[in-house]
Write a protein that holds these residues in place. Sequence first.
Motif, mmCIF file in Angstrom:
data_model
loop_
_atom_site.group_PDB
_atom_site.id
_atom_site.type_symbol
_atom_site.label_atom_id
_atom_site.label_comp_id
_atom_site.label_asym_id
_atom_site.label_seq_id
_atom_site.Cartn_x
_atom_site.Cartn_y
_atom_site.Cartn_z
ATOM 1 N N SER A 1 1.331 -1.699 -0.274
ATOM 2 C CA SER A 1 -0.285 -0.150 -0.037
ATOM 3 C C SER A 1 0.792 1.445 -0.454
ATOM 4 C CB SER A 1 -0.790 -0.189 0.965
ATOM 5 O OG SER A 1 0.028 -0.031 2.700
ATOM 6 N N ASN A 2 0.346 1.956 -0.340
ATOM 7 C CA ASN A 2 1.059 3.735 0.134
ATOM 8 C C ASN A 2 1.630 4.294 1.385
ATOM 9 O OD1 ASN A 2 0.355 4.274 -2.110
ATOM 10 N ND2 ASN A 2 -1.922 4.882 -1.962
ATOM 11 N N ILE B 1 -0.668 5.044 -19.763
ATOM 12 C CA ILE B 1 -1.660 5.195 -20.107
ATOM 13 C C ILE B 1 -2.438 3.345 -19.925
ATOM 14 C CG2 ILE B 1 -3.349 4.704 -22.153
ATOM 15 C CD1 ILE B 1 -2.268 7.793 -22.243
ATOM 16 N N ASN B 2 -1.020 2.678 -19.382
ATOM 17 C CA ASN B 2 -1.900 1.151 -19.368
ATOM 18 C C ASN B 2 -1.858 1.148 -17.971
ATOM 19 O OD1 ASN B 2 -0.568 -1.650 -20.862
ATOM 20 N ND2 ASN B 2 -0.217 0.677 -21.760
ATOM 21 N N ILE B 3 -1.574 2.176 -17.547
ATOM 22 C CA ILE B 3 -1.447 2.514 -15.643
ATOM 23 C C ILE B 3 -2.751 2.897 -15.236
ATOM 24 C CG2 ILE B 3 -0.824 2.932 -13.368
ATOM 25 C CD1 ILE B 3 1.616 3.429 -14.474
ATOM 26 N N LEU B 4 -3.363 3.798 -16.146
ATOM 27 C CA LEU B 4 -4.875 4.899 -15.889
ATOM 28 C C LEU B 4 -5.761 3.588 -15.638
ATOM 29 C CD1 LEU B 4 -4.368 8.151 -17.624
ATOM 30 C CD2 LEU B 4 -4.418 7.232 -14.951
ATOM 31 N N VAL B 5 -5.750 2.393 -17.486
ATOM 32 C CA VAL B 5 -6.895 1.375 -18.035
ATOM 33 C C VAL B 5 -6.854 0.260 -17.596
ATOM 34 C CG1 VAL B 5 -7.128 0.231 -19.933
ATOM 35 C CG2 VAL B 5 -6.662 2.306 -20.391
ATOM 36 N N LYS B 6 -5.702 0.377 -16.923
ATOM 37 C CA LYS B 6 -5.207 -1.924 -16.311
ATOM 38 C C LYS B 6 -4.861 -1.232 -14.852
ATOM 39 C CE LYS B 6 -3.881 -3.142 -20.437
ATOM 40 N NZ LYS B 6 -2.721 -3.999 -21.208
ATOM 41 N N TYR B 7 -5.143 -0.562 -13.916
ATOM 42 C CA TYR B 7 -4.451 -0.488 -12.488
ATOM 43 C C TYR B 7 -5.286 0.371 -11.979
ATOM 44 C CZ TYR B 7 -1.275 -3.953 -14.053
ATOM 45 O OH TYR B 7 -0.494 -5.022 -14.726
ATOM 46 N N SER B 8 -6.251 1.688 -12.389
ATOM 47 C CA SER B 8 -6.813 2.561 -11.605
ATOM 48 C C SER B 8 -8.199 1.846 -11.221
ATOM 49 C CB SER B 8 -7.327 3.007 -12.460
ATOM 50 O OG SER B 8 -7.802 3.592 -13.352
ATOM 51 N N ASP B 9 -9.479 2.644 -10.503
ATOM 52 C CA ASP B 9 -10.264 1.889 -10.346
ATOM 53 C C ASP B 9 -11.698 3.359 -11.298
ATOM 54 O OD1 ASP B 9 -12.612 1.584 -9.426
ATOM 55 O OD2 ASP B 9 -13.012 3.221 -7.883
ATOM 56 N N LEU B 10 -12.517 2.846 -12.283
ATOM 57 C CA LEU B 10 -13.031 4.011 -12.781
ATOM 58 C C LEU B 10 -13.635 4.816 -12.044
ATOM 59 C CD1 LEU B 10 -13.875 4.480 -15.488
ATOM 60 C CD2 LEU B 10 -15.834 2.668 -15.497
ATOM 61 N N LYS B 11 -14.700 4.352 -11.213
ATOM 62 C CA LYS B 11 -15.053 5.330 -10.478
ATOM 63 C C LYS B 11 -14.343 6.259 -9.844
ATOM 64 C CE LYS B 11 -18.345 5.820 -6.772
ATOM 65 N NZ LYS B 11 -19.235 5.043 -5.832
ATOM 66 N N GLU C 1 -4.276 -0.122 -5.696
ATOM 67 C CA GLU C 1 -3.881 0.402 -4.595
ATOM 68 C C GLU C 1 -2.860 0.906 -4.231
ATOM 69 O OE1 GLU C 1 -4.377 -0.248 0.516
ATOM 70 O OE2 GLU C 1 -3.737 -1.836 -1.157
ATOM 71 N N PHE C 2 -1.965 0.514 -4.593
ATOM 72 C CA PHE C 2 -0.342 0.619 -4.969
ATOM 73 C C PHE C 2 -0.350 2.454 -5.962
ATOM 74 C CE2 PHE C 2 4.500 1.840 -5.516
ATOM 75 C CZ PHE C 2 4.840 1.747 -4.532
ATOM 76 N N LEU C 3 -0.730 2.168 -6.756
ATOM 77 C CA LEU C 3 -0.517 3.151 -8.397
ATOM 78 C C LEU C 3 -1.575 4.405 -7.940
ATOM 79 C CD1 LEU C 3 0.248 0.555 -11.017
ATOM 80 C CD2 LEU C 3 1.697 2.442 -10.075
ATOM 81 N N SER C 4 -2.646 4.238 -7.313
ATOM 82 C CA SER C 4 -3.586 5.522 -7.061
ATOM 83 C C SER C 4 -3.038 6.743 -6.682
ATOM 84 C CB SER C 4 -4.252 4.955 -5.404
ATOM 85 O OG SER C 4 -3.601 4.868 -4.734
ATOM 86 N N THR C 5 -1.414 6.628 -6.254
ATOM 87 C CA THR C 5 -0.518 7.768 -5.985
ATOM 88 C C THR C 5 -0.326 8.634 -7.286
ATOM 89 O OG1 THR C 5 -0.150 6.980 -3.494
ATOM 90 C CG2 THR C 5 0.692 9.089 -4.547
#
Length: 955
Positions: free
Chosen positions: A508-509, A608-618, A568-572
Amino acid sequence: MFNNFEEKLDYINDAKKNNKLIIFVGAGVSMNSGLPSWKGLIQEFANDLGYKGNIDADILKIPQFYFDSPKYKSQYYSKIEKEIKKKAISNSIHAMIYKLAPKHIITTNYDQLIENTESIEVLTNKYRVVSEDKDFLNAKTDNLIIKMHGDIDNMDSIVLKEDDYLNFSQNKILIETYIKSLMVNHTFIFVGYSIADYNFKQIINWVDSMTRNYDENREYRSKHFMIVDSSQENYLLTQDYLVNKNIFLLPTNSIPSKYKKNSKEKCLDLKNNKGQDLFAVLSYLYDYPVSLKEQIYRICEDMLVQDRISIYDLLRKCNLKPSYYFDFNALGFYEESRSKSINTISMKNFFSMKDKKSKVIQKAFMKAGVKEIYFMKHKTDFHETIKLTRHEFRCSPMHFLELKNNYVDILGKIDQTSLEGAYYHSIIANFEEAKSILNRRVIKFSINKNHFFELVLLKQNQSYLSKMVLGNGKGVLSSDNYRQIYDGSNLNALGIEELKNFYHTTVSNTIEQKEWLAKHIKNYTDIDTYFFGDYTREFKKIQASAYNYYFYMKENHLMLDWFYDPKEFLSTYVKAMLVTYWRKDQPNSLIFGNAPSFDSYTLNLVDINILVKYSDLKTLKNYFNEYKIDFIQIKKNIPVYDFMKNITIAFEKYETRLMREYFQKSMYILSKIKVSKYNINRIIPQILLLLEKQEVHFLHDLLSEFHPFIEAHSKLLTRENKLKVIDFIFTQLVLDEIIKFDKLYIVNHICFEFMNILTKEKKDMIKKEVLCRENIDLYRYTELLFEIEFKQEFLKLTILKLEKLSTYEMLILLDSISRRIIDFNEIVVNKLKVNIDTAINSAIRGYPNWEKEAVERLSVLYMNDFPVDKEDLITYSEYYPNINLVLDTKSCDFENVDINNNLFKEAMNNDSYRKDIIFYGGNIIGEKLQILNKNNRLNQQMQEIYFKYFYQLIN
């Protein structure tokens, strides 16, 4: 056993690499800070007692006499405290012990100089202090400072008098057992002891008895070492005696004289020769092998077993501390290192030379994602750059295909028997095949254990798969089992800690990352922020951390894509990227130095890959709304068409939840990117073909992102593609889904945008769909396409179904009456009154409150001279006070007026009502608008009303 001093150092170095090194610290270390030796402490007791005997012979009895004496018993503990709690600070020897990074530090000292060591070169916070058995329960770490004879702040733990030693095994059973267990398979270095020291004698007897019990063959017992002054009396006899106990001497005169001389400059706080010699031996152990290049070469060679190396593992293991992140793939080092722990001249050589060892070092740093190394001068802009590679990212061929969503080619080209093959099968939810590949490779490695890193990866991924497929934890490695596999593979000795972090903890962050993010957000959102230097410094740290995590996971094929951990980790980092679009300029800020302007961050293909594959859409949508982002910038070389085409093909072929999410988020992200007309018109047909094949229960989710995608790029579409979109929207299945899930805003936008290209045939088709459904909401969103005759015909048809209409649908009729498309209809108004009365008498309030909206719409009709009964409105004003604006503006309670609704706006658009509102309630309304404006809660229309009619009135 050992033929020379270097062989001893090699043995110790191996113990250190295998995390088996333990340093035993005696009073001789603290003496260099001005504290008494153990014998010196006993002498103080003897002086008070007037003792005349042999102190060495009665060294335990003297403090016992003191304690048992009626005269001195009450002073016993205060006497110890007085002697040990003298003003003293940790010395260079303490710092060097930490730099050696032993598994544990064990000491017979009571003082707190070890744990209070302060140095920018060492990390003390990874160790936890144990001075009593109960402390083991709270020692949540792998590294301990074991104070076997107690701590000065806890007098009950002190071991000094004879009774303490006699009862040691009963009072400190866990401490004694643990230390004895370490003697079996760890290597001890005794520092600050003399051979005559009673404590040391007790410990070496433990060493001898414990190792004899575990192995009759002394050759295979763990070896231990003691640093001694070779000039002391009976040195050779001492050496033979200790060798018999399996303890070997490290004489201080074995250190090269030149090295010893140079080391004195690093320990100026040590005033006596013995302390300086002790420091020199420890320093030599730390530097061994002496050549910095040789040290780093050995480390890098070990770490190359990984497909991707963690930059933090590599820097930590090499003891290199970058002064600056120029970018995610560039490290900067100051040439005048404040800690003098980095030889920058040597570093320049092995990062630029082409010999075998230099190439190994360079390869390891490239595997860690480093593209460039900077060597900088303090307080100048000058820096020297060494390029390791020209590539922005170091990716495997399959990972590069994945960055473009080309999963079909990956599964066609991948080695189906490899760990990489298992990883990509897991992504497309082919879990059985992934499991089969892992099992076969584990069996292979049970026969041929020559590549332990992959073995641990296989076990780790087996555990992930079990958790994914079973969902109940069955088959998942326990912490103890995983630790056994990991430690048994000696990966910790190679510095591969990142892998254990992925499995052992929920990644986690960190607090540090959150602090970076807080500063970064403040830089972009706080108008009054003042900047010194580079205001993007925190962003670069966040980015480096995110890329290290992302590439380590992808290149080493950790099967985490189905878990929430990466998100969770990449959200920062996701938030850090998007906040840069908050505001372009800050006129009230001062920027010092050569800091760039507040440019928004330009995203690359990995981003772009991080946004598409490792982020929550909401969460992603919330960020775009919070930061008011219309478009994000991307690098010119990003293959947008291939990216979207490939995910469309992959989604159609594999149809997994993961692929559906990727496709859905790809549409949303592409709605925020400026795409060329050529590319967007190639992408649209691909998307439409896929959407037409979707099952009903998936379609409505995908339509939610299809709409903003079309809305963002509608002006670029060719006439042919616009017609294709219309045909798709008005197919029976799609239109039914749009109506069912209340997504008619999609129809409204598309009809409005494409109205100019609609032929008569298309309009007739739309009319037919509207008529056959008799859905007044559908009519409302398509009415711009129709002539007045059709509107009247449809609305009259709807009025015939009045009993079946909801309050919301009748509001659409009122709207048409207000715009004089159809005549005023008392039947509609009376039916609305029934609904309003029912709502007023009900204890349950619905949301949205359409009845309240109906009352206000009737008030608007009354205001515009339609024959609405005023008495009815007076009755409703008791429940909906806002309509007093219309009924009696002069006596209206403006404090209770809701100014953010349609009735107030309509009243302000009516000349006579507007004048009365301004005259009777101008100040109150103006102050309300002022507060909402400050809080950024006024839409454009309300802002115009505020500044046009009220701003001057209240200012």
